[in-house]
Scaffold this active site. Structure first.
Site, PDB file in Angstrom:
ATOM      1  N   ASN A  37      -3.904  46.669  60.701  1.00 25.01           N
ATOM      2  CA  ASN A  37      -2.962  47.612  61.778  1.00 25.01           C
ATOM      3  C   ASN A  37      -4.091  47.841  62.811  1.00 25.01           C
ATOM      4  O   ASN A  37      -5.267  47.786  62.903  1.00 25.01           O
ATOM      5  CB  ASN A  37      -2.180  48.560  61.174  1.00 25.01           C
ATOM      6  CG  ASN A  37      -1.106  49.151  62.467  1.00 25.01           C
ATOM      7  OD1 ASN A  37      -0.269  48.393  62.926  1.00 25.01           O
ATOM      8  ND2 ASN A  37      -1.025  50.303  62.606  1.00 25.01           N
ATOM      9  N   LYS A  38      -3.505  48.612  63.977  1.00 20.18           N
ATOM     10  CA  LYS A  38      -4.475  48.863  65.030  1.00 20.18           C
ATOM     11  C   LYS A  38      -5.564  49.732  64.579  1.00 20.18           C
ATOM     12  O   LYS A  38      -5.344  50.452  63.913  1.00 20.18           O
ATOM     13  CB  LYS A  38      -3.323  49.861  66.132  1.00 20.18           C
ATOM     14  CG  LYS A  38      -4.074  50.312  67.340  1.00 20.18           C
ATOM     15  CD  LYS A  38      -4.476  48.797  68.146  1.00 20.18           C
ATOM     16  CE  LYS A  38      -3.705  48.043  68.548  1.00 20.18           C
ATOM     17  NZ  LYS A  38      -4.095  46.838  69.206  1.00 20.18           N
ATOM     18  N   ARG A  83      -3.382  35.142  69.601  1.00 19.32           N
ATOM     19  CA  ARG A  83      -3.646  36.376  68.893  1.00 19.32           C
ATOM     20  C   ARG A  83      -3.604  35.969  67.349  1.00 19.32           C
ATOM     21  O   ARG A  83      -2.843  35.794  66.567  1.00 19.32           O
ATOM     22  CB  ARG A  83      -2.609  37.403  68.904  1.00 19.32           C
ATOM     23  CG  ARG A  83      -2.437  37.998  70.388  1.00 19.32           C
ATOM     24  CD  ARG A  83      -3.564  38.602  71.046  1.00 19.32           C
ATOM     25  NE  ARG A  83      -4.047  39.740  70.126  1.00 19.32           N
ATOM     26  CZ  ARG A  83      -3.334  41.128  70.435  1.00 19.32           C
ATOM     27  NH1 ARG A  83      -2.268  41.337  71.147  1.00 19.32           N
ATOM     28  NH2 ARG A  83      -3.807  42.200  69.862  1.00 19.32           N
ATOM     29  N   GLN A  97      -1.911  52.847  73.832  1.00 20.28           N
ATOM     30  CA  GLN A  97      -0.371  52.386  73.279  1.00 20.28           C
ATOM     31  C   GLN A  97       0.460  53.792  72.861  1.00 20.28           C
ATOM     32  O   GLN A  97       1.591  53.660  73.214  1.00 20.28           O
ATOM     33  CB  GLN A  97      -0.545  51.254  72.185  1.00 20.28           C
ATOM     34  CG  GLN A  97      -0.868  49.874  72.564  1.00 20.28           C
ATOM     35  CD  GLN A  97      -2.529  49.888  72.238  1.00 20.28           C
ATOM     36  OE1 GLN A  97      -3.005  50.847  72.228  1.00 20.28           O
ATOM     37  NE2 GLN A  97      -2.817  48.569  71.826  1.00 20.28           N
ATOM     38  N   ASP A 111       0.231  44.574  61.249  1.00 21.44           N
ATOM     39  CA  ASP A 111       0.094  43.506  61.976  1.00 21.44           C
ATOM     40  C   ASP A 111       0.085  42.296  61.026  1.00 21.44           C
ATOM     41  O   ASP A 111       0.413  41.277  61.258  1.00 21.44           O
ATOM     42  CB  ASP A 111      -1.108  43.297  63.078  1.00 21.44           C
ATOM     43  CG  ASP A 111      -0.872  44.037  64.251  1.00 21.44           C
ATOM     44  OD1 ASP A 111      -0.267  43.370  65.108  1.00 21.44           O
ATOM     45  OD2 ASP A 111      -0.702  45.366  64.347  1.00 21.44           O
ATOM     46  N   ARG A 150       3.115  42.917  72.857  1.00 21.25           N
ATOM     47  CA  ARG A 150       2.082  43.181  71.691  1.00 21.25           C
ATOM     48  C   ARG A 150       3.115  43.866  70.642  1.00 21.25           C
ATOM     49  O   ARG A 150       3.971  44.211  70.985  1.00 21.25           O
ATOM     50  CB  ARG A 150       0.923  43.977  72.187  1.00 21.25           C
ATOM     51  CG  ARG A 150       1.042  44.794  73.322  1.00 21.25           C
ATOM     52  CD  ARG A 150       2.023  46.233  73.141  1.00 21.25           C
ATOM     53  NE  ARG A 150       1.624  46.791  71.858  1.00 21.25           N
ATOM     54  CZ  ARG A 150       2.678  47.519  71.307  1.00 21.25           C
ATOM     55  NH1 ARG A 150       3.888  47.748  71.605  1.00 21.25           N
ATOM     56  NH2 ARG A 150       2.362  48.232  70.180  1.00 21.25           N
ATOM     57  N   GLY A 151       2.259  43.858  69.540  1.00 25.17           N
ATOM     58  CA  GLY A 151       3.297  44.290  68.234  1.00 25.17           C
ATOM     59  C   GLY A 151       3.703  43.024  67.585  1.00 25.17           C
ATOM     60  O   GLY A 151       4.243  42.003  67.921  1.00 25.17           O
ATOM     61  N   ALA A 152       3.525  42.986  66.197  1.00 24.66           N
ATOM     62  CA  ALA A 152       3.421  41.777  65.421  1.00 24.66           C
ATOM     63  C   ALA A 152       4.899  40.940  65.693  1.00 24.66           C
ATOM     64  O   ALA A 152       5.090  39.986  65.881  1.00 24.66           O
ATOM     65  CB  ALA A 152       3.046  42.004  64.132  1.00 24.66           C
TER      66      ALA A 152
END
Length: 345
Positions: A246-247, A92, A195, A236, A49-51
């Site tokens: 973002n998150k 995603r 996370q 993201d 995960r993470g762009a």
């Protein structure tokens, strides 16, 4: 500059290996991906995960799809990529780097190559190396904005684990820490996947950087205490006007930071900026199952029958962002005009 001990993505022999971030910090294990479908599933199931990390993983997924197509269809391999690459791109929806990487890879494929897989794999490996180099540049640029012994709060994980290595937001932290500019490092727990607690804390401690965890709901009190000078986060997707997806929880931190006169820095490569999306209102926000809220590691924590609203991301308006750091330079108070200028430089 301090490097990261974490290696989230690696190619071994004939397959891709992804550090299974669902099992951190208690187990360090790699998931082997031998097909494009394996990569899509790993992205969708939060193994990676993470762009930026999703983008690099997707590049290897494209290479694996080329190998599968060449083995099955011979010289007609190029005509059989649509289905696997569409499935990969749908894994995603919010992270723009996913489709960006697929498009870059596909544009670079050569239908007449005598060894199409080797060519595609070389492209993916070049993207992997470039991402690490970009992150190191982001770290150097972002660290210039910090004074000595600053208090930093970060959210989610925007470190080596979220990229090909080194990190975006944590890349700035690493560079600033090496220069003595980080006096105290805080990380939110980041519900519901934790996370911050599982990944950011593990990653920083691996590199010898002390970190203090705070519950998401304690961020306002921490800011009120005077311990924080900067909120530093990744992204993201960034819209053309500077709005940042973002998150979930990033918008809340940016709003709190504004109320407490604390600066907000967003750190992301140019590939995260989507000029085709005019503003944050047009960004598709991914929702996940209610069980991620109502249970923890499979154990119920909510009253039976309670529902849950579970967006994965939120959108922080550009006017709440003090500095946007990219590999082409930093923008103070980013807006549509200054962002467009980055792509003309």
């Amino acid at each position: 500059m301090t490097s990261s001990a974490a290696e989230p993505i690696r190619w071994r022999d004939d397959h891709l290996q992804l550090l299974d971030q669902r099992k951190l910090p208690f187990e360090v294990t790699y998931l082997s991906c031998r097909t494009c479908r394996d990569v899509a599933d790993a992205i969708g199931e939060m193994v990676v995960r993470g762009a930026p990390a999703i983008g690099v993983s997707a590049a290897y997924g494209v290479a694996l799809s080329v190998r599968e197509a060449a083995q099955r269809y011979g010289e007609q391999w190029f005509d059989h990529l649509d289905a696997p690459l569409t499935a990969l791109g749908d894994a995603r929806p919010t992270a723009v780097n996913l489709r960006w990487a697929i498009e870059v890879m596909r544009d670079g494929l050569n239908p007449d190559s005598p060894d199409p897989f080797a060519h595609a794999l070389g492209q993916a490996q070049a993207m992997h190396r470039a991402d690490i180099e970009i992150n190191e540049t982001l770290g150097e640029i972002g660290a210039r904005y910090l004074d000595d012994q600053q208090g930093v709060l970060t959210h989610c994980n925007a470190g080596a684990l979220a990229t090909a290595g080194y990190g975006t937001a944590l890349g700035v932290v690493r560079s600033a820490y090496a220069e003595g500019k980080v006096g105290a490092m805080f990380a939110t727990e980041t519900r519901p996947w934790l996370q911050g607690a599982r990944l950011t804390a593990w990653e920083l401690l691996q590199d010898g950087i002390d970190v203090t965890l705070v519950a998401d709901g304690a961020a306002a009190a921490l800011m009120q205490s005077g311990a924080i000078d900067w909120v530093i986060a990744g992204a993201d997707r960034i819209a053309a006007n500077g709005d940042v997806a973002n998150k979930i929880g990033t918008y809340a931190l940016a709003t709190l930071a504004k109320a407490h006169e604390i600066k907000v820095m967003i750190v992301a490569p140019l590939s995260t900026i989507d000029l085709g999306t005019p503003s944050g209102a047009e960004i598709e926000i991914e929702f996940r199952q209610a069980s991620e809220i109502t249970s923890l590691s499979g154990a119920p924590v909510a009253a039976p029958g309670a529902g849950a609203w579970n967006p994965v991301f939120d959108v922080t308006p550009a006017h709440l962002i003090d500095v946007l750091v990219t590999e082409k330079g930093a923008l103070e108070r980013p807006d549509r005009s200054s962002i467009e200028g980055l792509f003309k430089a």
